[in-house]
Structure formats: structure tokens, C-alpha cells
Design a protein around this motif. Sequence first.
Motif, PDB file in Angstrom:
ATOM      1  N   ALA A  46       0.830  -1.205   0.000  1.00  0.00           N
ATOM      2  CA  ALA A  46       0.000   0.000   0.000  1.00  0.00           C
ATOM      3  C   ALA A  46       0.863   1.252   0.000  1.00  0.00           C
ATOM      4  O   ALA A  46       1.950   1.275   0.583  1.00  0.00           O
ATOM      5  CB  ALA A  46      -0.930   0.017   1.205  1.00  0.00           C
ATOM      6  N   ILE A  47       0.354   2.278  -0.650  1.00  0.00           N
ATOM      7  CA  ILE A  47       0.939   3.608  -0.589  1.00  0.00           C
ATOM      8  C   ILE A  47      -0.072   4.518   0.110  1.00  0.00           C
ATOM      9  O   ILE A  47      -1.237   4.583  -0.283  1.00  0.00           O
ATOM     10  CB  ILE A  47       1.266   4.163  -1.992  1.00  0.00           C
ATOM     11  N   LEU A  48       0.402   5.180   1.160  1.00  0.00           N
ATOM     12  CA  LEU A  48      -0.457   6.092   1.915  1.00  0.00           C
ATOM     13  C   LEU A  48      -0.003   7.521   1.721  1.00  0.00           C
ATOM     14  O   LEU A  48       1.202   7.812   1.769  1.00  0.00           O
ATOM     15  CB  LEU A  48      -0.424   5.764   3.410  1.00  0.00           C
ATOM     16  N   ARG A  49      -0.982   8.392   1.490  1.00  0.00           N
ATOM     17  CA  ARG A  49      -0.709   9.817   1.405  1.00  0.00           C
ATOM     18  C   ARG A  49      -1.386  10.473   2.599  1.00  0.00           C
ATOM     19  O   ARG A  49      -2.611  10.400   2.745  1.00  0.00           O
ATOM     20  CB  ARG A  49      -1.209  10.378   0.074  1.00  0.00           C
ATOM     21  N   LEU A  50      -0.559  11.086   3.429  1.00  0.00           N
ATOM     22  CA  LEU A  50      -1.015  11.648   4.692  1.00  0.00           C
ATOM     23  C   LEU A  50      -0.947  13.166   4.609  1.00  0.00           C
ATOM     24  O   LEU A  50       0.112  13.734   4.339  1.00  0.00           O
ATOM     25  CB  LEU A  50      -0.131  11.144   5.839  1.00  0.00           C
ATOM     26  N   TYR A  51      -2.086  13.819   4.851  1.00  0.00           N
ATOM     27  CA  TYR A  51      -2.178  15.259   4.692  1.00  0.00           C
ATOM     28  C   TYR A  51      -2.150  15.970   6.044  1.00  0.00           C
ATOM     29  O   TYR A  51      -2.465  15.386   7.085  1.00  0.00           O
ATOM     30  CB  TYR A  51      -3.447  15.617   3.925  1.00  0.00           C
ATOM     31  N   GLU A  52      -1.766  17.245   6.011  1.00  0.00           N
ATOM     32  CA  GLU A  52      -1.626  18.018   7.246  1.00  0.00           C
ATOM     33  C   GLU A  52      -2.926  18.070   8.043  1.00  0.00           C
ATOM     34  O   GLU A  52      -2.893  18.111   9.274  1.00  0.00           O
ATOM     35  CB  GLU A  52      -1.162  19.444   6.923  1.00  0.00           C
ATOM     36  N   ASP A  53      -4.064  18.071   7.364  1.00  0.00           N
ATOM     37  CA  ASP A  53      -5.342  18.181   8.061  1.00  0.00           C
ATOM     38  C   ASP A  53      -5.875  16.844   8.558  1.00  0.00           C
ATOM     39  O   ASP A  53      -6.994  16.760   9.070  1.00  0.00           O
ATOM     40  CB  ASP A  53      -6.393  18.845   7.166  1.00  0.00           C
ATOM     41  N   GLY A  54      -5.086  15.781   8.415  1.00  0.00           N
ATOM     42  CA  GLY A  54      -5.505  14.478   8.918  1.00  0.00           C
ATOM     43  C   GLY A  54      -6.167  13.583   7.898  1.00  0.00           C
ATOM     44  O   GLY A  54      -6.473  12.424   8.195  1.00  0.00           O
ATOM     45  N   GLN A  55      -6.398  14.075   6.702  1.00  0.00           N
ATOM     46  CA  GLN A  55      -6.968  13.228   5.668  1.00  0.00           C
ATOM     47  C   GLN A  55      -5.933  12.191   5.212  1.00  0.00           C
ATOM     48  O   GLN A  55      -4.738  12.447   5.224  1.00  0.00           O
ATOM     49  CB  GLN A  55      -7.445  14.057   4.476  1.00  0.00           C
ATOM     50  N   VAL A  56      -6.456  11.035   4.808  1.00  0.00           N
ATOM     51  CA  VAL A  56      -5.605   9.911   4.429  1.00  0.00           C
ATOM     52  C   VAL A  56      -6.101   9.280   3.143  1.00  0.00           C
ATOM     53  O   VAL A  56      -7.304   9.112   2.952  1.00  0.00           O
ATOM     54  CB  VAL A  56      -5.598   8.818   5.522  1.00  0.00           C
ATOM     55  N   GLU A  57      -5.173   8.936   2.267  1.00  0.00           N
ATOM     56  CA  GLU A  57      -5.485   8.082   1.121  1.00  0.00           C
ATOM     57  C   GLU A  57      -4.670   6.796   1.264  1.00  0.00           C
ATOM     58  O   GLU A  57      -3.468   6.853   1.512  1.00  0.00           O
ATOM     59  CB  GLU A  57      -5.124   8.777  -0.197  1.00  0.00           C
ATOM     60  N   ASN A  58      -5.326   5.665   1.130  1.00  0.00           N
ATOM     61  CA  ASN A  58      -4.665   4.363   1.226  1.00  0.00           C
ATOM     62  C   ASN A  58      -4.921   3.612  -0.068  1.00  0.00           C
ATOM     63  O   ASN A  58      -6.057   3.250  -0.365  1.00  0.00           O
ATOM     64  CB  ASN A  58      -5.218   3.574   2.411  1.00  0.00           C
ATOM     65  N   GLU A  59      -3.874   3.415  -0.851  1.00  0.00           N
ATOM     66  CA  GLU A  59      -4.010   2.749  -2.149  1.00  0.00           C
ATOM     67  C   GLU A  59      -3.264   1.418  -2.128  1.00  0.00           C
ATOM     68  O   GLU A  59      -2.051   1.377  -1.915  1.00  0.00           O
ATOM     69  CB  GLU A  59      -3.449   3.641  -3.256  1.00  0.00           C
ATOM     70  N   TYR A  60      -3.988   0.326  -2.366  1.00  0.00           N
ATOM     71  CA  TYR A  60      -3.356  -0.994  -2.427  1.00  0.00           C
ATOM     72  C   TYR A  60      -2.902  -1.234  -3.859  1.00  0.00           C
ATOM     73  O   TYR A  60      -3.693  -1.155  -4.805  1.00  0.00           O
ATOM     74  CB  TYR A  60      -4.331  -2.076  -1.992  1.00  0.00           C
ATOM     75  N   ILE A  61      -1.616  -1.538  -4.023  1.00  0.00           N
ATOM     76  CA  ILE A  61      -1.027  -1.691  -5.350  1.00  0.00           C
ATOM     77  C   ILE A  61      -0.580  -3.139  -5.545  1.00  0.00           C
ATOM     78  O   ILE A  61       0.402  -3.585  -4.945  1.00  0.00           O
ATOM     79  CB  ILE A  61       0.169  -0.739  -5.524  1.00  0.00           C
ATOM     80  N   PRO A  62      -1.265  -3.900  -6.387  1.00  0.00           N
ATOM     81  CA  PRO A  62      -0.842  -5.277  -6.648  1.00  0.00           C
ATOM     82  C   PRO A  62       0.486  -5.302  -7.402  1.00  0.00           C
ATOM     83  O   PRO A  62       0.818  -4.369  -8.134  1.00  0.00           O
ATOM     84  CB  PRO A  62      -1.972  -5.836  -7.521  1.00  0.00           C
ATOM     85  N   HIS A  63       1.250  -6.361  -7.222  1.00  0.00           N
ATOM     86  CA  HIS A  63       2.461  -6.552  -8.010  1.00  0.00           C
ATOM     87  C   HIS A  63       2.446  -7.939  -8.619  1.00  0.00           C
ATOM     88  O   HIS A  63       1.747  -8.846  -8.149  1.00  0.00           O
ATOM     89  CB  HIS A  63       3.712  -6.337  -7.151  1.00  0.00           C
ATOM     90  N   ASP A  64       3.206  -8.126  -9.688  1.00  0.00           N
ATOM     91  CA  ASP A  64       3.242  -9.435 -10.362  1.00  0.00           C
ATOM     92  C   ASP A  64       4.661  -9.970 -10.450  1.00  0.00           C
ATOM     93  O   ASP A  64       5.005 -10.716 -11.374  1.00  0.00           O
ATOM     94  CB  ASP A  64       2.602  -9.359 -11.746  1.00  0.00           C
ATOM     95  N   TYR A  65       5.505  -9.595  -9.510  1.00  0.00           N
ATOM     96  CA  TYR A  65       6.884 -10.081  -9.509  1.00  0.00           C
ATOM     97  C   TYR A  65       6.933 -11.519  -9.014  1.00  0.00           C
ATOM     98  O   TYR A  65       6.086 -11.963  -8.251  1.00  0.00           O
ATOM     99  CB  TYR A  65       7.763  -9.209  -8.624  1.00  0.00           C
TER     100      TYR A  65
END
Length: 299
Positions: free
Chosen positions: A280-299
Amino acid sequence: MNRRSIIKSGGLLAAASLLTPAMKSAAAPAAKRKPALTVAHITDVHICAEENAPERFIKCLAAVKKQGVDFILNGGDSIMDASYDNVPREQVTKLWGIWDRCIETIRPFEVHSCLGNHDMWWKAPSKEDNMYGKPYVVKRLNIPARYYSFTKKGWHFIILDGNNEHISLDAEQFSWLENDLQQLAPGTPTLVMSHFPILGVTPTLVGGGHSDHVKLKNLFYKHKDKVKICLSGHNHLSDNAVYNGIRYCCNGAMSGFWWGAGDKDSAGKGYYFETPPGYAILRLYEDGQVENEYIPHDY
């Protein structure tokens, strides 16, 4: 190795229920704002010598670096398994050696880890053995303690150890957690990470969640101005749930089906049920908002 048995041995129930992975968070992305932090969450690497796992993991780490992350959160079960009764010292040493070599490829990136249930070697000759239990894993993962916290760019991070009776926090740790949250200034955005899910969908499907989830939920509600997201792994499933305004994300597994091809219930190669291997890649903002993106891989 019967890879399905690894989950069962962690106290989970076999399940064939359906789950559609939450590949992206339900929150609407902030419109072209720059996050205060971009963080990778990797979990359940279960590194081993088989299945070409080291080379594949190194490729995954290289892909993570390309996401422009500030640091990595490692959710535990870093090695395939030290917890079974028949695992000898040489095997434990070998697995941690492989882990070290893989992580070295992303230095100087910071990696903040928690303990997974398969990381500890409980069958050392005695409790006085320097490889016995949690202290050795703390040392190998280069973390300050079995549970700890730190703050970066306005965000507070709490790393928990749920590897206690019935998957829970021991009394000492819970008291520490209460105090840690209480000492924060009001509104301090906080991320909590445990190896095991605290709340969510996946414990309903396959078990394996915190038995003290009500106690933790009540504490987090008391500090709902601070606690924004709780991360977990353990279940190898992708799950994104919101309760009392707090997001609970079980972010799959880097190893997917323990680096294997899968079984009859796998929706694709390397999948555990319907969840592909990934991070997962998380983007954390100053105001407390969060984005959580699950990224599949095929390695």
C-alpha cells in the motif's frame, strides 16, 4: 510446505468467503494537494530462499522506492517462519540473513517495523538464549522496542505488539498507549499499526483479529480527533473499513500466497482468495486526511 497451514497456525479459520479487495480508499482524493508524507506499508513479506522470493522482493522494494515515499512501514511476518516447533537455529539465522540482504538494497530509506507472529523463535533451548522470543526480533529489525511511537512532519505513528495472549495488548502496553495518545496535542493526526487487524472485514472472513478490539475501539473513540487510520496485515487480504470516522486497512501481503502460485481458491496466480500480492501507498495530509491505495504486483 503447506502454505495454507501458515494462516491456520496463526489462529485463523479456513474460509472460502468472497471478498473484493479494496484497491483504493473510499475517501475522495484531495484535489492536487501535496501530502505532508507519502508512506509505503508493506506487510507479510515471509521472506524465504524458495520460490525466487529474495529476487522478487528486491524488485518489489525497487518499485516502492519509485513511488517517492518518505519511509516504509513494515507490518510484520518479515520472515517465512521461526515460530514452528521444528525450526532449527540455522534456519532462523538464514532467514534473517536473507531479510537483511534485501533491505540493504533500499538503504538509506527508513523502515519502521512491528513484530509478526511468525518472526519469533520460541523453541530456542532456553529463554536465556539470545535468539529467544521478541528481543532478538527487535534487534534484527533495528527498532527501539516491541512497541513504540514517533512523530514526523506533524503526523504521529504508533507501532503496537499484538503478539500476546489471544492477540491483544498486554496491560503494560495498553497503559503506555493510553498515555501516548493522551500526551498528544489535540488534533494531532495519528496512524496506528499492528500486525493483526483491530477492526475490519477480514477478521469476519478468516479470523485473526485483535481480541481486545472493543477496548481499543473505545480508546480510539476517546481520541477520535487524533486517530485517523489503523494499518494491519496478517490475513493476506485487502480490506478497507471505516468506523467512527477511523479507517481500518488490512493491506494484503507482499508475499501474496506465500510467494507460491496459489490453490483452488485463488482468484489468480499468487492470490490469497481474491487478493493479489501487493503493498500500500499512503498519502497523509496536514489536516488528517488519508489516502490508502493498495497496489498489486506481479513479480
